[in-house]
Motif scaffolding. Sequence first.
Motif, PDB file in Angstrom:
ATOM      1  N   GLY A 186      91.652  36.136  86.088  1.00 18.76           N
ATOM      2  CA  GLY A 186      90.961  35.269  85.140  1.00 18.76           C
ATOM      3  C   GLY A 186      90.420  36.032  83.936  1.00 18.76           C
ATOM      4  O   GLY A 186      89.998  37.181  84.054  1.00 18.76           O
ATOM      5  N   SER A 187      90.441  35.359  82.800  1.00 25.69           N
ATOM      6  CA  SER A 187      90.020  36.011  81.557  1.00 25.69           C
ATOM      7  C   SER A 187      88.533  36.372  81.561  1.00 25.69           C
ATOM      8  O   SER A 187      88.139  37.392  80.991  1.00 25.69           O
ATOM      9  CB  SER A 187      90.359  35.142  80.348  1.00 25.69           C
ATOM     10  N   ALA A 188      87.697  35.576  82.208  1.00 25.94           N
ATOM     11  CA  ALA A 188      86.257  35.868  82.226  1.00 25.94           C
ATOM     12  C   ALA A 188      85.974  37.171  82.972  1.00 25.94           C
ATOM     13  O   ALA A 188      85.184  38.004  82.508  1.00 25.94           O
ATOM     14  CB  ALA A 188      85.495  34.716  82.867  1.00 25.94           C
ATOM     15  N   ARG A 189      86.615  37.356  84.103  1.00 25.91           N
ATOM     16  CA  ARG A 189      86.416  38.580  84.894  1.00 25.91           C
ATOM     17  C   ARG A 189      86.950  39.801  84.148  1.00 25.91           C
ATOM     18  O   ARG A 189      86.312  40.858  84.136  1.00 25.91           O
ATOM     19  CB  ARG A 189      87.115  38.417  86.244  1.00 25.91           C
ATOM     20  N   ILE A 190      88.118  39.655  83.515  1.00 25.30           N
ATOM     21  CA  ILE A 190      88.694  40.754  82.743  1.00 25.30           C
ATOM     22  C   ILE A 190      87.791  41.078  81.562  1.00 25.30           C
ATOM     23  O   ILE A 190      87.499  42.255  81.295  1.00 25.30           O
ATOM     24  CB  ILE A 190      90.125  40.407  82.270  1.00 25.30           C
ATOM     25  N   ALA A 191      87.323  40.060  80.853  1.00 25.69           N
ATOM     26  CA  ALA A 191      86.430  40.270  79.707  1.00 25.69           C
ATOM     27  C   ALA A 191      85.151  40.982  80.124  1.00 25.69           C
ATOM     28  O   ALA A 191      84.671  41.880  79.424  1.00 25.69           O
ATOM     29  CB  ALA A 191      86.104  38.942  79.036  1.00 25.69           C
TER      30      ALA A 191
END
Length: 138
Positions: A68-73
């Motif tokens: 997920g983009s939130a975790r990567i961000a």
Amino acid sequence: MLTLFTNRFQAYQPPQGVPVRITLGAPRFKLPYALTHSVRELAPHRDYLSRPEPEFAEAYRADLDQLGSARIAERLQQIAQAEGDHRLVLLCFEDLAKPAMWCHRRVFAAWWKEATGDEVRELSPMEGDGPYRQETLM
């Protein structure tokens, strides 16, 4: 704020931003800069590493979807905050100036653009001098 770029280990220059390794293994050659950050979550898995490009991209994108983009961000933001620089350069080995060369850093860039709307620019020369085969990576 987070600004992401991609490049290859050999083409990276310190003024570009903070170097971040996104490969399974570290370079076995001497680098003229310190490589202190690694995000192994963005490295492709060995089980699909040698698959043809379409199969590889599908498997890698599935991994990114799962993260997920939130975790990567969040993970990338930690590095940016620690370094006091919002510019992160995600690094791997492939030379995209070579004909028919592709790599996971550009698959990530296309996925990131879809997930967040943010562009991830390649900093090293690419074949065709434009978006490198992004149509095949989406």
